[in-house]
Structure formats: C-alpha cells, structure tokens
Design a protein around this motif. Structure first.
Motif, mmCIF file in Angstrom:
data_model
loop_
_atom_site.group_PDB
_atom_site.id
_atom_site.type_symbol
_atom_site.label_atom_id
_atom_site.label_comp_id
_atom_site.label_asym_id
_atom_site.label_seq_id
_atom_site.Cartn_x
_atom_site.Cartn_y
_atom_site.Cartn_z
ATOM 1 N N MET A 1 50.222 10.737 47.915
ATOM 2 C CA MET A 1 50.305 11.227 49.289
ATOM 3 C C MET A 1 51.460 10.571 50.036
ATOM 4 S SD MET A 1 46.224 11.273 50.239
ATOM 5 C CE MET A 1 46.410 11.981 51.883
ATOM 6 N N ARG A 2 51.685 9.286 49.763
ATOM 7 C CA ARG A 2 52.789 8.579 50.422
ATOM 8 C C ARG A 2 54.128 9.199 50.048
ATOM 9 N NH1 ARG A 2 51.897 2.103 49.891
ATOM 10 N NH2 ARG A 2 53.843 2.142 51.079
ATOM 11 N N GLY B 1 43.057 14.279 47.988
ATOM 12 C CA GLY B 1 43.948 15.246 47.358
ATOM 13 C C GLY B 1 45.236 15.392 48.133
ATOM 14 N N PRO B 2 46.079 16.364 47.764
ATOM 15 C CA PRO B 2 47.377 16.551 48.412
ATOM 16 C C PRO B 2 47.259 16.824 49.904
ATOM 17 C CG PRO B 2 47.227 17.825 46.374
ATOM 18 C CD PRO B 2 45.851 17.315 46.656
ATOM 19 N N VAL B 3 48.320 16.488 50.641
ATOM 20 C CA VAL B 3 48.368 16.750 52.076
ATOM 21 C C VAL B 3 48.499 18.250 52.295
ATOM 22 C CG1 VAL B 3 49.542 16.260 54.247
ATOM 23 C CG2 VAL B 3 49.490 14.529 52.434
ATOM 24 N N HIS B 4 47.654 18.798 53.131
ATOM 25 C CA HIS B 4 47.608 20.233 53.380
ATOM 26 C C HIS B 4 48.491 20.596 54.571
ATOM 27 C CE1 HIS B 4 45.859 24.157 54.531
ATOM 28 N NE2 HIS B 4 45.513 24.249 53.260
ATOM 29 N N SER C 1 52.163 14.677 39.819
ATOM 30 C CA SER C 1 52.063 13.683 40.872
ATOM 31 C C SER C 1 50.626 13.186 40.905
ATOM 32 C CB SER C 1 52.455 14.303 42.219
ATOM 33 O OG SER C 1 52.492 13.324 43.235
ATOM 34 N N PRO C 2 50.410 11.900 41.203
ATOM 35 C CA PRO C 2 49.067 11.318 41.078
ATOM 36 C C PRO C 2 47.976 12.047 41.846
ATOM 37 C CG PRO C 2 50.688 9.584 41.410
ATOM 38 C CD PRO C 2 51.410 10.876 41.595
ATOM 39 N N GLU C 3 48.266 12.460 43.097
ATOM 40 C CA GLU C 3 47.197 13.071 43.885
ATOM 41 C C GLU C 3 46.800 14.443 43.335
ATOM 42 O OE1 GLU C 3 50.862 14.308 46.319
ATOM 43 O OE2 GLU C 3 50.309 13.071 44.605
#
Length: 588
Positions: free
Chosen positions: A250-251, A127-130, A189-191
């Motif tokens: 994420m990138r 998932g997304p960067v926290h 966004s994909p994530e």
C-alpha cells in the motif's frame, strides 16, 4: 505584501471608525468586485447605517475621507462605490511584491512554532487502495504541505488498524488457506498477493463452510482478538506479519501520488502500553458510563447514539483505542488534524465528545471530512471483487497523458532534445498531477465524478493548464539564459517595477502578491482546495500577460522587468502547485 497591506487596511479602517465614533469590532473586509482592480474592499458601511442614521453610501464616504493613503506604505488610494470602500495598492506594494517573489521560497510563511500531526488515509490493511478512498491521501498530503508552507512543524501519520475483527479474519485466513488453491494475484505486489487470502476467507465463511467449520474458524478468530487484548506476543507477531506485508504494498501505491508518511502508528501500541485499559477505567468512572449485559457504553451529550467502549466479552473497540491514540497525540503535538470519510462523521463526533468527558481540550483537534470519488460508467474496466484500484487509475492517467503529449508533439516539429525518457517523465508528471489536482481542487464535502477529458484538458482549468504555465515561464527563462539576457534572480538589486505599467502586468503582480495570504487562509481553514483555485487564477493572469506582453523582444529596460515578473510568476505557480502536491514541469 498582501498580508502587510491587509494589516494596514485593518489599521486604517479601525482608525477611521474610531475617529467617527463607530464600533471597531467588525471591519467587513472582503474581496473587491470583479470589475475593479482594487485589492481589498470593506462593506462595514452596511453594518453602521442604522446607528449612523444615514444610508450606507454616505457612511462609506465618511469613513473613506478619514483615510490618508500617504500615512501608509502599501495603500495607494481609497475610493467608494456605493456602500463599499475599495482600496488600491501603492507603487511600493508592487515593487516589494516583485522583489519578494524573486526568492524561490516565495509563499513560505514564518515559523509558527507550533507542531501539528496530520493523520490521513489510515485505510484498513486488507488489500489494495481503492479509488473511492483516493481522496483521503490526496487531501491529507496536500493539507500537510499547506500547513508546512504556513510555517507549522508537521508530521504525517497513518493510523494502522491492526486490532479489529477484519485483521483477525485476515490473519486466520493467511494461516488456514493454501496459496496453491488461490487465484493468481492481479499485480506483482504484496497487497495484491495477500488480499487473495482475505477474499477467500469471506467467501468460505459466508458461502462454503459448514456450520462446524464456521464455528471452528470463529473460535480461532476470537482467540486472535483475545490474544491481542491480553498482550500475547505471539498474537501480535501473527497479526504483524500480515499487516506489515500488506502495508508495504500500500505504501508503494501511495508514494506514487505522492503521499508519504513520517510514522505508521498501530492500534496495538495503545493496547500493549496499557493506555487503552486506562481509558476504559477512566470512562467507567464518569457519570456518562452505563452498563448492560451487552457492553459498557457512554451516553454522550447532544449525540443520540451511545458510544460502546467495551464489548460484553471484555474486548475494546476501535474508538476506545483511538481515544488513547488521541491523548497520545495531545501529549506529543500542539494540534492534531484528522482526514476522514463522510461515513465516519458520527464516530468523529463521538470521539470528540468522549475526549471532552476525559478532560481534553478539543479545540486542539481539527477534522476534515470528505465525500467519495466515483468514475463514470464505462470509464475504466473493473476486476471482479476488487472494483477499481488506485493503481489502475494512476496507470490509466499516465497512459492517457503520454498519448496527449505524443499527439501534441506530432502537431509540431519534435524537439531533438526531447527523449523518450523525457516523454515518460512528462507523462507521469501530467497524468498523476491531473488525478491529484482534479481531486484536491474540489471542496472536500462535495462528491466527485472523475472524468478524464476534464482532468487532462490542457486548455481548461486543470492541472495541465496550470503546469503548462510553469513550463512556459521556465522556457522563457531558459531562452533568456541562452541569449545572455539579464537573469533577475541573480541580481542583488530589486528589478524596476515602474517599467511594468500595463494592465496585464499589474494584474499578474496582484495575483502573485496574494499567494502568501492564500496559504495562510488554506492552513487556517484546513482547506487545501483554496490553493488549487488560486493556481488557476494565477495561470489565467500569466496567460493574459504572455499574450499581451512580449518579454525577450522588448526594449532592454522592459525586458529585464518582464523577465523578473516571469521569474516571480514561476516561483508563485511552482510553489502553489507544490503546496497541493502537483509537480511543476520545466517542459511540456
């Protein structure tokens, strides 16, 4: 010049100690007292007092008398204060510093002919960067930059966990749930789109599914994991679709920091090429391997907790695959550095111990541990189930920076050349720079509570405070061009340093001269926060110079020398900010 002067001071002290019959193994070189404008000091007299049978001040006087500054290029004078030997720079030191810093590559050290792989971030692609994990890419990218400035050949790697249970659950969920039944994604966004499947899986398995449904799901999850272990290409493809989609999003987030990677190395690489099985076989043959009905384990020297390297069902674990990963690093790079959260300290110790058991030279392995980033209560809104994502923090940072820039423009006549695009650019440079700088400027092992007021304070020791110095220096140089003043960066001769004789000018030159040594120290100790600290000290010295020393209104000789000093300071502060990954605006 600081590095060259330090070498001369080492030689001078060694010669003095030898001449006086004292051992030369510890020179005691350190920073001088704050109230002295010397460059280096030595406390060696403390160590020698017992052997000499004399008080430290007397030993210091004895050694200082043996040092003749005329024999050296960069030592101007040597004086003692109590037990300390203090060394001041020569005029040549200042002149060569000013000349060297006219180069826009100032601060870059010679090629070390050493390759280093820096592994950082490596967050599970679920998932997304926290925000809590934001310190890893910021420290990791800054460390890679510092090592590059120090002359190392650096590659940045993201180690992708695409073989663990979490990913198997994610893969099962992506195939099991109908997207129509999921909530709307929080971002386009994909994530953010994919994480809905993972969250739904956890809710379903923990709260909603019947015992039979859980059993069926677990059978499929286990089948995916076993397929990866067995080299089943269809299992790799199923997992790869999920992992690559999430990583793509994420990138994009990480590139906003910026934190970019040369290579994404997947765990499954070391399952597919057989190296994980080879590691398992080698570990089983060691005297440290034990087996019970649950798993194969290593009893590690000086570590209380055993390392499990094969489960009872025959599947490998993350650390088993990471052992193969690290041997691959040692085969391809001279050094390997990993940035890890404090919750991975035991795992890192186990990994190092197991690598030693396997016969690897772990002196080539460096590890940087960091503590978490938190936000004050009420600092930002949170989304149920997601906490605070890094995207949220960066958006908020840019928004707040834009308001700060607009408020400052309202306080004075708006420059007609400053367009809305310019304001957007400055807001992004300042906002993201504030987040990054506030995080990288702290020692990694200390926890951080991120506070907007501190991070975006233009008057305090923050990113905007330092960035403004670069913008101010750029403005002076631009104005000099407009007025037709001499541009020292275009001259073939060194600027005249003798015209820079005020305390503020010499203080600034001393700070500029330190930059290459700061890079060397930060790279050697794997501590990029040292460079951030330096930028604040350099900014303070420049602001003192700016207040006391007019540049373009001075007489021609003084103007040209001061303009050269501004160019030098701009190069030093710009490159120091770049070394920690913070943009240096030309206008603010």
């Amino acid at each position: 010049m600081f590095l060259a002067m330090r070498t001369e001071v080492e030689a001078a002290l060694t010669g003095a100690l030898d001449h006086c019959g004292y051992p030369t193994d510890d020179l005691g070189i350190e920073e001088p007292p704050d109230d002295l404008d010397s460059v280096l000091a030595s406390s060696v007299a403390f160590r020698l007092a017992g052997d000499a049978g004399a008080p430290p001040p007397a030993v210091a006087d004895e050694l200082a008398a043996e040092i003749d500054p005329d024999e050296y290029s960069y030592i101007g004078r040597v004086e003692t204060r109590g037990p300390y030997i203090n060394v001041w720079p020569s005029e040549q030191y200042f002149a060569e510093t000013l000349d060297a810093a006219q180069d826009d590559q100032f601060g870059t050290l010679p090629d070390q002919e050493t390759s280093v792989v820096v592994e950082h971030t490596s967050a599970n692609p679920t998932g997304p960067v926290h925000v809590g994990r934001a310190r890893n890419p910021i420290i990791g990218d800054a460390l890679a930059r510092v090592l590059e400035y120090a002359g190392y050949d650096v590659e940045r790697h993201y180690y992708v966990n695409d073989a663990g249970r979490q990913i198997a659950v994610f893969t099962w969920a992506y195939e099991f749930f109908d997207e129509a039944a999921l909530p709307e994604p929080e971002r386009d966004s994909p994530e953010y789109e994919m994480v809905r499947y993972y969250r739904q899986a956890n809710t379903y398995l923990e709260e909603e599914a019947s015992e039979a449904e859980v059993e069926a799901a677990e059978d499929e999850i286990q089948s995916i994991m076993q397929g990866l272990e067995a080299g089943d290409e269809s299992a790799y493809e199923r997992v790869g679709e999920v992992v690559d989609t999430v990583l793509g999003g994420m990138r994009d987030t990480l590139e906003r920091l910026p934190a970019e990677f040369d290579k994404f190395v997947k765990e499954t690489q070391f399952m597919r090429d057989g190296s994980t099985n080879e590691i398992v076989d080698r570990l089983k043959e060691t005297e440290y391997a034990v087996f019970d009905e649950e798993a194969w384990q290593l009893e590690l020297p000086d570590i209380d907790k055993n390392l499990v390297f094969v489960r009872g069902d025959g599947t490998s674990l993350y650390t088993t695959r990471d052992l193969a990963h690290h041997e691959w690093k040692f085969d391809n790079f001279d050094r390997a550095v990993t940035v890890l959260g404090e919750d991975h300290e035991l795992q890192a110790r186990q990994l190092r111990s197991a690598l030693e058991i396997l016969g690897n030279d772990t002196d080539r392995l460096g590890t940087v541990h960091y503590s978490w980033v938190t936000l004050p209560e009420g600092g930002m809104s949170t989304r149920e189930g997601t906490g605070i994502d890094l995207d949220d923090l960066l958006d908020e940072a840019i928004s707040r920076a834009r308001k700060e820039v607009e408020d400052r423009l309202d306080d004075r006549v708006r420059d007609d050349d400053l367009t809305e695009d310019d304001i957007d650019r400055i807001a992004e440079q300042v906002g993201i720079g504030a987040v990054r700088y506030d995080i990288v400027s702290k020692q990694p092992t200390k926890g951080i509570t991120f506070e907007w007021e501190r991070a975006l304070d233009f008057e305090a020791q923050s990113a905007p405070y330092v960035q403004y110095v670069h913008a101010r220096a750029s403005g002076i140089i631009a104005e000099a061009h407009e007025e037709g003043a001499v541009d020292p960066a275009s001259l073939d001769i060194a600027p005249d340093v003798t015209a820079l004789d005020t305390a503020a000018e010499r203080d600034l030159l001393r700070e500029i001269a330190r930059f290459p040594a700061v890079i060397e120290e930060a790279a050697e100790d794997l501590q990029p926060h040292v460079v951030a600290t330096y930028t604040r000290e350099l900014a303070e010295a420049f602001n003192g110079f700016y207040r006391e020393c007019p540049v373009l209104d001075a007489d021609e000789e003084t103007r040209d020398a001061r303009l050269a000093l501004v160019v030098a300071a701009r190069h030093a502060v710009g490159n120091a900010l770049d070394a920690v990954g913070v943009q240096a605006p030309d206008s603010m």
